[in-house]
Scaffold this motif. Structure first.
Motif, short mmCIF file in Angstrom:
data_model
loop_
_atom_site.label_atom_id
_atom_site.label_comp_id
_atom_site.label_asym_id
_atom_site.label_seq_id
_atom_site.Cartn_x
_atom_site.Cartn_y
_atom_site.Cartn_z
N GLN A 1 0.83 -1.18 0.00
CA GLN A 1 0.00 0.00 0.00
C GLN A 1 0.88 1.25 0.00
O GLN A 1 1.74 1.40 0.85
CB GLN A 1 -0.91 0.01 1.25
N VAL A 2 0.65 2.14 -0.96
CA VAL A 2 1.41 3.37 -1.04
C VAL A 2 0.96 4.32 0.07
O VAL A 2 -0.23 4.51 0.30
CB VAL A 2 1.22 4.04 -2.40
N GLN A 3 1.94 4.88 0.76
CA GLN A 3 1.66 5.92 1.76
C GLN A 3 2.48 7.15 1.44
O GLN A 3 3.66 7.05 1.12
CB GLN A 3 1.99 5.43 3.16
N LEU A 4 1.84 8.29 1.53
CA LEU A 4 2.50 9.58 1.29
C LEU A 4 2.26 10.46 2.51
O LEU A 4 1.11 10.65 2.93
CB LEU A 4 1.91 10.24 0.05
N VAL A 5 3.33 11.00 3.06
CA VAL A 5 3.21 11.83 4.25
C VAL A 5 3.93 13.15 3.99
O VAL A 5 5.16 13.17 3.82
CB VAL A 5 3.80 11.14 5.48
N GLU A 6 3.17 14.24 3.98
CA GLU A 6 3.74 15.56 3.75
C GLU A 6 4.19 16.20 5.05
O GLU A 6 3.62 15.94 6.12
CB GLU A 6 2.74 16.50 3.06
N SER A 7 5.17 17.07 4.94
CA SER A 7 5.62 17.88 6.07
C SER A 7 6.29 19.14 5.54
O SER A 7 6.55 19.24 4.33
CB SER A 7 6.58 17.09 6.96
N GLY A 8 6.54 20.08 6.44
CA GLY A 8 7.29 21.27 6.06
C GLY A 8 6.46 22.52 5.88
O GLY A 8 7.01 23.60 5.63
N GLY A 9 5.14 22.41 6.00
CA GLY A 9 4.31 23.59 5.88
C GLY A 9 4.47 24.51 7.08
O GLY A 9 5.11 24.16 8.08
N GLY A 10 3.89 25.70 6.99
CA GLY A 10 3.96 26.64 8.09
C GLY A 10 3.57 28.03 7.67
O GLY A 10 2.99 28.23 6.59
N LEU A 11 3.88 28.98 8.54
CA LEU A 11 3.58 30.39 8.30
C LEU A 11 4.86 31.11 7.89
O LEU A 11 5.89 30.97 8.57
CB LEU A 11 3.00 31.02 9.57
N VAL A 12 4.80 31.86 6.80
CA VAL A 12 5.97 32.58 6.31
C VAL A 12 5.53 33.92 5.75
O VAL A 12 4.39 34.06 5.28
CB VAL A 12 6.72 31.74 5.24
N GLN A 13 6.41 34.90 5.81
CA GLN A 13 6.09 36.21 5.24
C GLN A 13 6.27 36.19 3.72
O GLN A 13 7.05 35.38 3.19
CB GLN A 13 7.00 37.28 5.84
N ALA A 14 5.56 37.07 3.06
CA ALA A 14 5.71 37.20 1.62
C ALA A 14 7.17 37.44 1.26
O ALA A 14 7.87 38.21 1.94
CB ALA A 14 4.84 38.34 1.11
N GLY A 15 7.61 36.77 0.21
CA GLY A 15 9.01 36.85 -0.20
C GLY A 15 9.88 35.77 0.41
O GLY A 15 11.04 35.59 -0.02
N GLY A 16 9.35 35.07 1.39
CA GLY A 16 10.11 34.03 2.06
C GLY A 16 10.09 32.70 1.32
O GLY A 16 9.55 32.60 0.21
#
Length: 125
Positions: free
Chosen positions: A1-16
């Protein structure tokens, strides 16, 4: 069974910048089509970028071309989305997707069989 787990999102200012990761497991992904999509509130899920895992061929939505880069890392079975020069309109939940072979529908959610749970990216102005 294929599993995909995302990470790394968050809050950032424009231009970041942010780098999203998608850890893939359950298969050998060498010929897989891997994609990133995003969905903002009250909007449809839209294509961001895609890559053929082994060949490195890439595609991008016009809205992110020149700012985002999709890549794969074989050693840890991970797909990355490097996002630079972020804009408030990039705010969305970002999803990783996979299909066992190339699909001409690579820009459509219908072209993928497996999905991750998503990671939130918020860009403040």
């Amino acid at each position: 069974q294929v599993q995909l787990v995302e990470s790394g999102g968050g809050l950032v200012q424009a231009g970041g910048s942010l780098r999203l990761s998608c850890a893939a497991s359950g298969r050998t992904f060498s010929n897989y089509l891997m994609g990133w999509f995003r969905q903002a509130p009250r909007k449809e899920r839209e294509f961001v970028a895609a890559i053929i895992w082994s060949g490195g061929i890439t595609w991008y939505a016009d809205s992110v071309k020149g700012r985002f880069t999709i890549s794969t890392h074989n050693a840890n079975n991970t797909v990355y989305l490097q996002m630079n020069s972020l804009k408030p309109e990039d705010t969305a939940v970002y999803y990783c997707a996979a299909k066992g072979r190339f699909s001409s529908l690579y820009q459509s959610p219908a072209g993928y069989d497996y999905w991750g749970q998503g990671t939130q990216v918020t860009v403040s102005s």
